[in-house]
Motif scaffolding. Sequence first.
Motif, short mmCIF file in Angstrom:
data_model
loop_
_atom_site.label_atom_id
_atom_site.label_comp_id
_atom_site.label_asym_id
_atom_site.label_seq_id
_atom_site.Cartn_x
_atom_site.Cartn_y
_atom_site.Cartn_z
N LEU A 296 0.85 -1.16 0.15
CA LEU A 296 0.00 -0.01 0.02
C LEU A 296 0.72 1.36 0.04
O LEU A 296 0.52 2.26 -0.74
CB LEU A 296 -1.08 -0.03 1.20
CG LEU A 296 -2.01 -1.10 1.40
CD1 LEU A 296 -2.83 -0.96 2.39
CD2 LEU A 296 -2.89 -0.74 0.03
N ALA A 297 2.04 1.13 0.54
CA ALA A 297 3.07 2.53 0.84
C ALA A 297 3.38 2.67 -0.73
O ALA A 297 3.34 3.74 -1.18
CB ALA A 297 3.89 2.19 1.72
N PHE A 298 3.83 1.63 -1.20
CA PHE A 298 4.39 1.70 -2.46
C PHE A 298 3.38 2.18 -3.48
O PHE A 298 3.64 3.24 -4.35
CB PHE A 298 5.17 0.39 -3.08
CG PHE A 298 6.37 -0.03 -2.34
CD1 PHE A 298 7.22 0.94 -1.85
CD2 PHE A 298 7.10 -1.31 -2.62
CE1 PHE A 298 8.50 0.73 -1.14
CE2 PHE A 298 8.15 -1.74 -2.26
CZ PHE A 298 8.90 -0.74 -1.77
N GLY A 299 2.28 1.59 -3.45
CA GLY A 299 1.33 2.08 -4.40
C GLY A 299 0.76 3.66 -4.15
O GLY A 299 0.63 4.52 -5.12
N GLY A 300 0.96 3.96 -2.99
CA GLY A 300 0.65 5.42 -2.48
C GLY A 300 1.24 6.49 -2.93
O GLY A 300 0.88 7.60 -3.43
N VAL A 301 2.59 6.04 -2.94
CA VAL A 301 3.60 7.10 -3.68
C VAL A 301 3.35 7.59 -5.02
O VAL A 301 3.15 8.42 -5.59
CB VAL A 301 4.83 6.49 -3.62
CG1 VAL A 301 5.92 7.44 -4.40
CG2 VAL A 301 5.52 6.46 -2.15
N VAL A 302 2.79 6.74 -5.84
CA VAL A 302 2.52 6.61 -7.36
C VAL A 302 1.29 7.89 -7.51
O VAL A 302 1.28 8.28 -8.39
CB VAL A 302 1.87 5.31 -7.94
CG1 VAL A 302 1.48 5.66 -9.21
CG2 VAL A 302 3.19 4.27 -7.91
N LEU A 303 0.47 7.80 -6.34
CA LEU A 303 -0.82 8.65 -6.38
C LEU A 303 -0.57 9.86 -6.08
O LEU A 303 -1.33 10.90 -6.23
CB LEU A 303 -1.88 7.79 -5.75
CG LEU A 303 -2.35 6.61 -5.89
CD1 LEU A 303 -3.32 5.96 -4.95
CD2 LEU A 303 -2.83 6.38 -7.42
N ILE A 304 0.72 10.26 -5.49
CA ILE A 304 0.88 11.72 -4.90
C ILE A 304 1.45 12.49 -6.15
O ILE A 304 2.61 12.32 -6.61
CB ILE A 304 1.80 11.64 -3.87
CG1 ILE A 304 1.22 10.71 -2.92
CG2 ILE A 304 1.75 13.09 -3.46
CD1 ILE A 304 2.47 10.61 -1.71
N PRO A 305 0.70 13.51 -6.96
CA PRO A 305 1.21 14.44 -8.05
C PRO A 305 2.21 15.37 -7.50
O PRO A 305 2.02 15.91 -6.22
CB PRO A 305 -0.07 15.02 -8.55
CG PRO A 305 -0.82 14.94 -7.50
CD PRO A 305 -0.73 13.76 -6.50
N ALA A 306 3.12 15.78 -8.39
CA ALA A 306 3.89 16.99 -8.04
C ALA A 306 2.96 18.25 -7.89
O ALA A 306 2.22 18.28 -8.79
CB ALA A 306 5.01 17.20 -9.25
N GLY A 307 3.50 18.98 -7.10
CA GLY A 307 2.65 20.21 -6.99
C GLY A 307 1.24 20.15 -6.22
O GLY A 307 0.68 21.06 -6.22
N THR A 317 2.80 10.20 5.01
CA THR A 317 1.66 9.05 5.50
C THR A 317 2.06 7.68 4.66
O THR A 317 2.09 6.70 5.23
CB THR A 317 0.15 9.34 4.93
OG1 THR A 317 -0.29 10.61 5.55
CG2 THR A 317 -0.91 8.16 5.11
N THR A 318 2.40 7.81 3.33
CA THR A 318 2.74 6.42 3.10
C THR A 318 4.04 6.17 3.61
O THR A 318 4.30 4.84 3.44
CB THR A 318 3.09 6.78 1.28
OG1 THR A 318 4.22 7.68 1.16
CG2 THR A 318 2.00 7.21 0.61
#
Length: 406
Positions: A296-307, A317-318
């Motif tokens: 879940l942590a690895f997948g969460g990083v993908v969902l955080i956009p720059a800016g 949180t991730t």
Amino acid sequence: MSVTPANAKSLSVPRLVFIFITILFDKLGESLIFPILPFLVERFRSDAFTLGMLVSSYAIAQFIAIPVIGALSDRYGRRPVMLVCVLGTAISYFIFGFATTLWMLFFSRILDGATGGVAATAQAYIADISAPEDRAKNFGITGAAFGLGFTLGPALGGALANISLNLPVFVAGAVALLNFVLGYFVLAESLDKDQRRALSLRDLNPIGQLSDILRDGRIQGLLISFFIFNFAFAGFSSIFVLFLNSRYGWGPSQAAMVFFFIGIVSTIVQGGLIRQLLPRFGEAKLAVAGLILVALAFGGVVLIPAGSPVLIPALYTTQAMLALGVGLLIPSLRGLISIRVSAQEQGKTLGGNQALQSVASIAGPLWAGWIFDRSGMLSPFWMGALFMIMAVGFALTNLPRRQLSV
């Protein structure tokens, strides 16, 4: 001296304290250079693959050396092996700090890998002095030391880097040298002479030793699961600072604060929380939960956009989920592996497991660096999440249903 369950508790506490200090110093020195490693390598080469190769060179040397180190500790005892490993680490850091060419950086990492048996030997030491039912909890001590070192090291490294990029490396060398001196005068032997076993040529062959433990049906699925986790986590660790810089423009100090936060959470989990959770849930459930949290942590990083306006809280949180997952997973899996083998097999098995981790640490950074350069900076993270789900499947092959039932 090996101890029986009856007197393990009274004799093991001061020894566990010293092992905690030994691993703390080892991880403190190692993590001091985390935030600055990409910037040191950038003096010679700037691509992610070169950084991955440097990280992997350490792991290659460790893969070759660790089975030998584990077998030697079963034959000659834990103390002399641990001292040689710590001294080799100190020397390697000083070479790294004085490096003026790329090959010197590689040489220093190879030397550190060749003498990088502190963790495996410390785990065997803990197995020597712990009753079987206490091993997973006591392995949490190594995780707590790792977490605290991971907390203090990057923060200190980031601060020292503001003075000089090389200064954290020299401080890491000094910490390792202090660790050697302390161990020389204080560390007691944990393995009785009547518990030691003779060496064989196969024990000195990393391929043969890995073949032996991977054919062991008692621990095969657990070892493969641990390998997959370490493969993805090593890849994540090798490119995370570069990722933060490339995607968000963060420098060493900001990256160091992320590692500082991860270390705090990891220390809380492995230093105290794991000891409360193990009697209630058991190693099997916590190991599976840890793998799922890392996914879940690895997948969460993908969902955080720059800016993103919620970038900082979302990223932290991730990383809290990552630290919690790792904190639950590592001592639980090590405990499950350790209790399935005999006292005479602890050094060989834990050393072999460390060698398997070294293979993961060779391949993981190379994979992550290559994917990062060619498929995009998010690829190592979403692929890592998929790998964690695979690891759950392999772990379940060695976990009876009764250990997973509610």
